[in-house]
Design a protein around this motif. Structure first.
Motif, PDB file in Angstrom:
ATOM      1  N   ARG A  86      39.924  97.228  30.660  1.00 13.88           N
ATOM      2  CA  ARG A  86      39.641  96.597  32.178  1.00 13.88           C
ATOM      3  C   ARG A  86      39.197  97.623  32.901  1.00 13.88           C
ATOM      4  O   ARG A  86      37.901  97.738  33.532  1.00 13.88           O
ATOM      5  N   ASP A  87      39.576  98.853  32.730  1.00 17.26           N
ATOM      6  CA  ASP A  87      39.298 100.297  33.509  1.00 17.26           C
ATOM      7  C   ASP A  87      37.904 100.355  33.264  1.00 17.26           C
ATOM      8  O   ASP A  87      36.941 100.525  33.833  1.00 17.26           O
TER       9      ASP A  87
ATOM     10  N   ARG B 140      35.479  98.128  34.737  1.00  6.70           N
ATOM     11  CA  ARG B 140      34.985  98.350  35.886  1.00  6.70           C
ATOM     12  C   ARG B 140      34.271  99.742  36.293  1.00  6.70           C
ATOM     13  O   ARG B 140      33.301  99.542  36.860  1.00  6.70           O
ATOM     14  N   LEU B 141      34.551 100.549  35.529  1.00  7.38           N
ATOM     15  CA  LEU B 141      33.989 101.990  35.477  1.00  7.38           C
ATOM     16  C   LEU B 141      32.426 101.849  35.071  1.00  7.38           C
ATOM     17  O   LEU B 141      31.514 102.413  35.563  1.00  7.38           O
TER      18      LEU B 141
ATOM     19  N   TYR C 285      36.313 106.981  27.201  1.00  6.75           N
ATOM     20  CA  TYR C 285      36.202 107.638  28.522  1.00  6.75           C
ATOM     21  C   TYR C 285      35.095 108.522  28.380  1.00  6.75           C
ATOM     22  O   TYR C 285      34.244 109.358  29.246  1.00  6.75           O
TER      23      TYR C 285
ATOM     24  N   ARG D  52      30.331 100.080  37.848  1.00  6.29           N
ATOM     25  CA  ARG D  52      29.875 101.071  38.853  1.00  6.29           C
ATOM     26  C   ARG D  52      29.013 102.052  38.401  1.00  6.29           C
ATOM     27  O   ARG D  52      28.239 102.534  39.210  1.00  6.29           O
TER      28      ARG D  52
END
Lengths: 197, 197
Positions: free
Chosen positions: A67-68, A71-72, A15, A75
């Motif tokens: 998976r998160d 997606r991020l 992250y 985006r």
């Protein structure tokens, strides 16, 4: 001092990649300066009894995280390749980041390392990968040697002590004045506070 | 089926409070229906070796969570009082929620319980507190008895099995089609996906 945000990142942190790639532009748009603060999560995780990334220790959380991230990254228009192994050893990159910081040029090097690792899946403890990130950031090759200097090793150790004193427990973390924010999801809230200060 | 989102919540979960208080209005604005899915995190945490909330097991994370909740509740205009003890036993409330769901009236009861617990700091395993939440939701007092029925106990157990099959590891979680989202921070992203479907 002016409007400032401290950005605490660990190279192995997925992250942190998201934040590293967008913080400078987002901060600039608000007139906020960024203090780039590399640190190692290993000692902090070890102190709470973790021997690896929580995303490996807790498999359901790990599956979700990837998976998160997909997606991020989609985006944010960022490429994503899972590096193998995960997590990687961010120590050599963190020392080099402190050298780049002394030279007033940390941000491009940090972005190059995150791009190599999570954009292209490269191994960031590999000296060849690091040398090419260093070059990509426009830094002179001979300056890389300084990462082995005792002052740089001591400086990274001191970062860890500062991180512990700030009560950090994960990355990315953001500090604005007395307020701590954890996670890429809080970057905009942290920047908004810095912009008001 | 139409546009739907499944909202998986655990009564003891602080961040579930934020989602519970806003999901219905936010979903309605997008023409999305909400399936309210109470479950217990205890067995899932126990399976990964946790004997309490991670916010108690990892004190720096816990200190941060409460400050983060203060900031988020302030933004959302919600009161926040730390319940004591934390985490609370959400089992009786979860069984009652399933009764309320049978009666087609789960949302107001869930909001009443979260408001009592995190808005006013009340103990939600206390039958008097639960009775007043039940009344606040406009449900008839005599229906509370059904929470002790074997079918309701079995239904809550089945919720736990569904949660495990969905690979849930925390709360709140949102499921839209095959996609899992974890955390109040992902509610808007999950709703946007549901609205497109």
């Amino acid at each position: 001092m002016g409007k400032r945000i401290s950005f605490w990142f660990e190279f192995a942190s997925t992250y942190s990649y998201l934040s590293a790639m967008r913080i400078e532009r987002a901060a600039e748009a608000l007139g906020v300066s960024v203090d780039w603060e590399p640190f190692l999560l290993g000692p902090i995780f070890a102190a709470q009894g973790w021997t690896s990334s929580p995303f490996n220790l807790y498999p359901a959380k790990g599956r979700y995280m990837w998976r998160d991230m997909e997606r991020l990254c989609a985006r944010q228009g960022l490429p994503l390749t899972r590096p193998d192994p995960f997590p990687q050893n961010g120590l050599p990159a963190a020392r080099l980041a402190l050298v780049a910081r002394e030279m007033g040029h940390i941000a491009p090097f940090v972005r190059a390392v995150y791009g190599a690792q999570f954009g292209r899946g490269l191994v960031i403890s590999d000296p060849h990968v690091l040398a090419s990130c260093w070059a990509e950031a426009g830094l002179p090759p001979e300056a890389m040697e300084r990462a082995k200097a005792p002052e740089i090793k001591a400086a990274l150790f001191a970062q860890g002590e500062r991180a512990a004193a700030l009560d950090l427990f994960g990355a990315p973390s953001f500090v604005v004045g007395e307020e701590l924010f954890w996670g890429d999801d809080r970057l905009d809230q942290a920047l908004a506070l810095a912009a008001q200060s």
